[in-house]
Design a protein around this motif. Structure first.
Motif, short mmCIF file in Angstrom:
data_model
loop_
_atom_site.label_atom_id
_atom_site.label_comp_id
_atom_site.label_asym_id
_atom_site.label_seq_id
_atom_site.Cartn_x
_atom_site.Cartn_y
_atom_site.Cartn_z
N UNK A 40 0.81 -1.22 0.00
CA UNK A 40 0.00 0.00 0.00
C UNK A 40 0.83 1.25 0.00
N UNK A 41 1.92 1.27 0.76
CA UNK A 41 2.76 2.47 0.85
C UNK A 41 3.82 2.51 -0.24
N UNK A 42 4.59 1.42 -0.35
CA UNK A 42 5.69 1.43 -1.31
C UNK A 42 5.21 1.47 -2.75
N UNK A 43 4.33 0.53 -3.11
CA UNK A 43 3.84 0.48 -4.49
C UNK A 43 2.74 1.52 -4.69
N UNK A 44 1.87 1.68 -3.69
CA UNK A 44 0.78 2.65 -3.82
C UNK A 44 1.27 4.07 -4.00
N UNK A 45 2.49 4.35 -3.49
CA UNK A 45 3.03 5.69 -3.68
C UNK A 45 3.37 5.98 -5.13
N UNK A 46 3.59 4.94 -5.92
CA UNK A 46 3.91 5.11 -7.34
C UNK A 46 2.70 4.85 -8.25
N UNK A 47 1.79 3.99 -7.79
CA UNK A 47 0.61 3.65 -8.58
C UNK A 47 -0.62 4.10 -7.79
N UNK A 48 -1.09 5.29 -8.03
CA UNK A 48 -2.10 5.92 -7.18
C UNK A 48 -3.48 5.28 -7.31
N UNK A 49 -3.90 4.97 -8.55
CA UNK A 49 -5.24 4.42 -8.75
C UNK A 49 -5.21 3.26 -9.74
N UNK A 50 -6.14 2.34 -9.54
CA UNK A 50 -6.37 1.24 -10.49
C UNK A 50 -7.86 1.17 -10.74
N UNK A 51 -8.27 1.42 -11.97
CA UNK A 51 -9.69 1.42 -12.29
C UNK A 51 -10.47 2.49 -11.55
N UNK A 52 -9.82 3.59 -11.23
CA UNK A 52 -10.48 4.67 -10.51
C UNK A 52 -10.54 4.48 -9.01
#
Length: 253
Positions: A40-52
């Motif tokens: 959530x933090x490491x990858x989510x910081x680079x990939x903000x949204x998926x399918x809105x």
């Protein structure tokens, strides 16, 4: 229907959860929290949204299934294997207890543990990311169908296994890898061909997407196929267990 037998089996199996509370509850929750921190933090910081949907919220259904599938199999398989290992299964077979009562008792207790765990994981996720369940009725329906199905699978594995190590073969070497490759942390639309087509042969894809659709109204596959596969899988498992009790396979030997 022998309600006394169901209650006795159910309460006995459920009591094991409280005796091994750390292993049954706290360990999976801690593991899920680490997934949120790392993905959530490491990858989510680079990939903000998926399918809105924010990435942290997007992975919640997949993370829940990652834990629920393995825990459902483990709880149900150990529940029926232990009586076989100790020889107390003969007391159950000689008692006036039918297949339905046995299944409701063992599988009901295992499913209850998994559902409690799912609710705790859902509450834990709230500490990390905000989310909103679009179809709560369908979310409950998918959760119940998936949990009961994999508890039945665990029951079959508990009958099949002839050693404690075999109880872990399917969860660790089959279910967990398929779950990781089934769109738990990503949308399969992100995959290039031919990997996207190959992924569609993974049955866990349909479970994850059905559950995710109930949460956010988005899915990579037809939701009707997801629901149909779960129901068909459930029917096949019930048929196999009926055959096991009818023939006594692995129960009387």
């Amino acid at each position: 229907m022998n309600l006394t037998a169901i209650r006795a089996i159910y309460l006995f199996e459920l009591a094991r959860t409280w005796r091994t509370l750390f292993q049954s509850i706290f360990t999976p929750v801690l593991t899920t929290s680490l997934y949120f921190v790392v993905f959530g933090s490491a990858i989510g910081g680079r990939m903000h949204e998926v399918g809105g949907v924010p990435y942290g919220a997007f992975i919640i259904p997949g993370l829940m299934l990652l834990t629920i599938l393995s825990e459902s199999i483990a709880n149900a398989s150990f529940g029926i294997y232990l009586p076989r290992f100790t020889g107390t299964i003969y007391e159950l077979l000689s008692a006036p207890v039918g297949v339905a009562e046995t299944l409701i008792g063992y599988v009901g207790a295992a499913a209850t543990k998994s559902i409690i765990l799912a609710l705790i994981i859902l509450a834990t996720a709230r500490c990390f990311v905000p989310y909103h369940i679009v179809h709560p009725f369908w979310a409950v329906g998918f959760l119940l169908l998936i949990t009961v199905s994999f508890c039945l699978l665990g029951f079959i594995l508990g009958c099949w296994a002839d050693g404690f190590e075999k109880l872990q073969v399917v969860p660790l070497m089959v279910v967990t890898p398929l779950t990781f490759l089934g769109g738990t942390f990503y949308s399969i639309d992100m995959l290039p061909e031919p990997w996207r087509t190959i992924t569609l042969f993974n049955p866990i894809v349909y479970l994850v997407n059905g559950f995710r659709w109930a949460f956010y109204d988005i899915a990579d596959v037809d939701i009707r196929i997801s629901a149909g596969l779960i129901v068909a899988f459930l029917a096949v498992l019930i048929g196999v267990i009926s055959w096991i009790f009818r023939t006594g396979w692995r129960l009387r030997s």
